[in-house]
Design a protein around this motif. Sequence first.
Motif, PDB file in Angstrom:
ATOM      1  N   UNK A 256       0.855  -1.182   0.000  1.00 42.66           N
ATOM      2  CA  UNK A 256       0.000   0.000   0.000  1.00 42.66           C
ATOM      3  C   UNK A 256       0.893   1.236   0.000  1.00 42.66           C
ATOM      4  N   UNK A 257       0.499   2.245  -0.779  1.00 45.17           N
ATOM      5  CA  UNK A 257       1.176   3.547  -0.798  1.00 45.17           C
ATOM      6  C   UNK A 257       0.213   4.622  -0.313  1.00 45.17           C
ATOM      7  N   UNK A 258       0.733   5.573   0.442  1.00 47.90           N
ATOM      8  CA  UNK A 258      -0.074   6.701   0.911  1.00 47.90           C
ATOM      9  C   UNK A 258       0.509   7.987   0.350  1.00 47.90           C
ATOM     10  N   UNK A 259      -0.330   8.774  -0.292  1.00 47.54           N
ATOM     11  CA  UNK A 259       0.053  10.104  -0.787  1.00 47.54           C
ATOM     12  C   UNK A 259      -1.078  11.061  -0.457  1.00 47.54           C
ATOM     13  N   UNK A 260      -0.835  11.946   0.513  1.00 48.10           N
ATOM     14  CA  UNK A 260      -1.897  12.848   0.943  1.00 48.10           C
ATOM     15  C   UNK A 260      -3.037  12.062   1.554  1.00 48.10           C
ATOM     16  N   UNK A 261      -4.250  12.236   1.013  1.00 50.27           N
ATOM     17  CA  UNK A 261      -5.426  11.532   1.514  1.00 50.27           C
ATOM     18  C   UNK A 261      -5.788  10.313   0.665  1.00 50.27           C
ATOM     19  N   UNK A 262      -4.893   9.920  -0.205  1.00 51.02           N
ATOM     20  CA  UNK A 262      -5.151   8.777  -1.081  1.00 51.02           C
ATOM     21  C   UNK A 262      -4.279   7.591  -0.669  1.00 51.02           C
ATOM     22  N   UNK A 263      -4.910   6.446  -0.522  1.00 49.83           N
ATOM     23  CA  UNK A 263      -4.201   5.200  -0.230  1.00 49.83           C
ATOM     24  C   UNK A 263      -4.375   4.296  -1.447  1.00 49.83           C
ATOM     25  N   UNK A 264      -3.272   3.828  -1.960  1.00 45.71           N
ATOM     26  CA  UNK A 264      -3.287   3.107  -3.234  1.00 45.71           C
ATOM     27  C   UNK A 264      -2.696   1.716  -3.062  1.00 45.71           C
ATOM     28  N   UNK A 265      -3.302   0.739  -3.725  1.00 43.57           N
ATOM     29  CA  UNK A 265      -2.769  -0.618  -3.732  1.00 43.57           C
ATOM     30  C   UNK A 265      -2.984  -1.212  -5.111  1.00 43.57           C
ATOM     31  N   UNK A 266      -2.061  -2.050  -5.591  1.00 43.49           N
ATOM     32  CA  UNK A 266      -2.216  -2.619  -6.935  1.00 43.49           C
ATOM     33  C   UNK A 266      -3.473  -3.484  -7.055  1.00 43.49           C
TER      34      UNK A 266
ATOM     35  N   UNK B 196      -9.235   8.190   0.615  1.00 43.99           N
ATOM     36  CA  UNK B 196      -9.792   7.587  -0.597  1.00 43.99           C
ATOM     37  C   UNK B 196      -8.913   6.410  -0.994  1.00 43.99           C
ATOM     38  N   UNK B 197      -9.536   5.286  -1.248  1.00 45.47           N
ATOM     39  CA  UNK B 197      -8.789   4.104  -1.667  1.00 45.47           C
ATOM     40  C   UNK B 197      -8.797   3.986  -3.187  1.00 45.47           C
ATOM     41  N   UNK B 198      -7.643   3.692  -3.748  1.00 49.22           N
ATOM     42  CA  UNK B 198      -7.526   3.437  -5.179  1.00 49.22           C
ATOM     43  C   UNK B 198      -6.880   2.077  -5.396  1.00 49.22           C
ATOM     44  N   UNK B 199      -7.547   1.218  -6.149  1.00 46.78           N
ATOM     45  CA  UNK B 199      -6.923  -0.014  -6.622  1.00 46.78           C
ATOM     46  C   UNK B 199      -6.453   0.275  -8.043  1.00 46.78           C
ATOM     47  N   UNK B 200      -5.186   0.619  -8.156  1.00 48.03           N
ATOM     48  CA  UNK B 200      -4.641   1.042  -9.451  1.00 48.03           C
ATOM     49  C   UNK B 200      -3.161   0.678  -9.527  1.00 48.03           C
ATOM     50  N   UNK B 201      -2.686   0.545 -10.746  1.00 48.21           N
ATOM     51  CA  UNK B 201      -1.285   0.196 -10.966  1.00 48.21           C
ATOM     52  C   UNK B 201      -0.366   1.239 -10.349  1.00 48.21           C
ATOM     53  N   UNK B 202       0.755   0.758  -9.792  1.00 43.57           N
ATOM     54  CA  UNK B 202       1.723   1.638  -9.145  1.00 43.57           C
ATOM     55  C   UNK B 202       3.026   1.611  -9.929  1.00 43.57           C
ATOM     56  N   UNK B 203       3.455   2.767 -10.365  1.00 50.84           N
ATOM     57  CA  UNK B 203       4.739   2.900 -11.043  1.00 50.84           C
ATOM     58  C   UNK B 203       5.849   3.007 -10.000  1.00 50.84           C
ATOM     59  N   UNK B 204       7.034   2.438 -10.272  1.00 50.64           N
ATOM     60  CA  UNK B 204       8.154   2.607  -9.330  1.00 50.64           C
ATOM     61  C   UNK B 204       8.463   4.073  -9.036  1.00 50.64           C
ATOM     62  N   UNK B 205       8.188   4.958  -9.987  1.00 54.30           N
ATOM     63  CA  UNK B 205       8.453   6.385  -9.774  1.00 54.30           C
ATOM     64  C   UNK B 205       7.544   6.983  -8.712  1.00 54.30           C
ATOM     65  N   UNK B 206       6.352   6.412  -8.534  1.00 55.35           N
ATOM     66  CA  UNK B 206       5.415   6.922  -7.529  1.00 55.35           C
ATOM     67  C   UNK B 206       5.927   6.714  -6.115  1.00 55.35           C
ATOM     68  N   UNK B 207       6.721   5.682  -5.925  1.00 53.57           N
ATOM     69  CA  UNK B 207       7.202   5.365  -4.579  1.00 53.57           C
ATOM     70  C   UNK B 207       8.010   6.524  -4.013  1.00 53.57           C
TER      71      UNK B 207
ATOM     72  N   UNK C  84       7.598   9.573  -4.440  1.00 50.73           N
ATOM     73  CA  UNK C  84       6.752  10.720  -4.102  1.00 50.73           C
ATOM     74  C   UNK C  84       5.777  10.426  -2.970  1.00 50.73           C
ATOM     75  N   UNK C  85       5.702   9.177  -2.535  1.00 48.36           N
ATOM     76  CA  UNK C  85       4.724   8.784  -1.524  1.00 48.36           C
ATOM     77  C   UNK C  85       5.108   9.273  -0.131  1.00 48.36           C
ATOM     78  N   UNK C  86       4.108   9.435   0.719  1.00 45.53           N
ATOM     79  CA  UNK C  86       4.342   9.814   2.112  1.00 45.53           C
ATOM     80  C   UNK C  86       4.634   8.587   2.976  1.00 45.53           C
ATOM     81  N   UNK C  87       3.943   7.496   2.666  1.00 48.41           N
ATOM     82  CA  UNK C  87       4.106   6.258   3.425  1.00 48.41           C
ATOM     83  C   UNK C  87       4.018   5.060   2.492  1.00 48.41           C
ATOM     84  N   UNK C  88       4.635   3.985   2.937  1.00 45.78           N
ATOM     85  CA  UNK C  88       4.482   2.692   2.275  1.00 45.78           C
ATOM     86  C   UNK C  88       4.426   1.625   3.358  1.00 45.78           C
ATOM     87  N   UNK C  89       3.517   0.655   3.196  1.00 40.61           N
ATOM     88  CA  UNK C  89       3.506  -0.458   4.137  1.00 40.61           C
ATOM     89  C   UNK C  89       3.119  -1.748   3.426  1.00 40.61           C
TER      90      UNK C  89
END
Length: 280
Positions: A188-198, A224-235, A237-242
């Motif tokens: 999971x990646x966190x950026x602002x108020x968005x939490x994203x997972x592949x 807000x949850x997003x189930x979307x592809x994650x590019x290595x470049x996004x990591x 810029x992320x605030x958190x990863x777990x």
Amino acid sequence: MINFNGNLQDNNTVITNSNRAYAYGDGLFETIKAVHGKLLFFEDHYFRLMASMRIMRMEIPMSFTLEFLQDEILKTIKANQLDTATCRVKLQVHRVEGGLYEPESNDVEFIVSVKALDQDFYLLKEGDYEVDLFKDFYVSPSLISTLKSNNKALNVVGSIYAKENKLDNCLLINTNKSVVEALNGNVFLVKGNTIKTPPLSDGCLKGIIRKQLIEIINLMEEYTLEEASISPFEIQKADEMFITNVITGIQPVSKYRKKQFATNVAKALLQKLNVKVRLS
């Protein structure tokens, strides 16, 4: 003590060199956390196993009800005197011996084994935890790649790579160069108020804790949850990863290359996950 097809025995030699899980990776497994005789999220494990067996064209015995497998697991836990402790349960299902790539039968056997754990509920581990990409081999996204199967060569080689490079974990990428998961859990990646997972379509495991967190996050108005592809470049810029799995719960990542991460969202989600564990 292990449980082989419903029989408890202290001899762990239950398979031969013709066993299909050993010879061809023709097997599935579920790793389940049990706390004082309570199997966490067992219904989710059960339905994932049944769906996986259908995808693998295994014959599901009429006896393989949720209650039957739960009783067999609890019987094994009690036989190992772990019914008042916390343990890791491994439920393995494989096709019976016979045939080469093409099996002679689609009937199955099962093995239940248990191992003691120290922690009852999920605790946040805030120490250093560094990850990087594993780029030697790729996940080929398909329905097969989402299964908890015995075909884990990529995870094995990736784990050796992580150890050789003094990493705590590695991130697997698929043939489209998107981040899929970690060696031992979902990402999971966190950026602002968005939490994203592949999404599962990218080839990640249909994780049990992944499912729990998706349900939790969807009830939180602040994210807000997003189930979307994650590019290595996004990591970068992320605030958190777990990383999530059923044994650890949530493992915050502290460092990816030169990027340092916070743990605020992971802490909040872990509290809610533990509440869900208590209520389940």
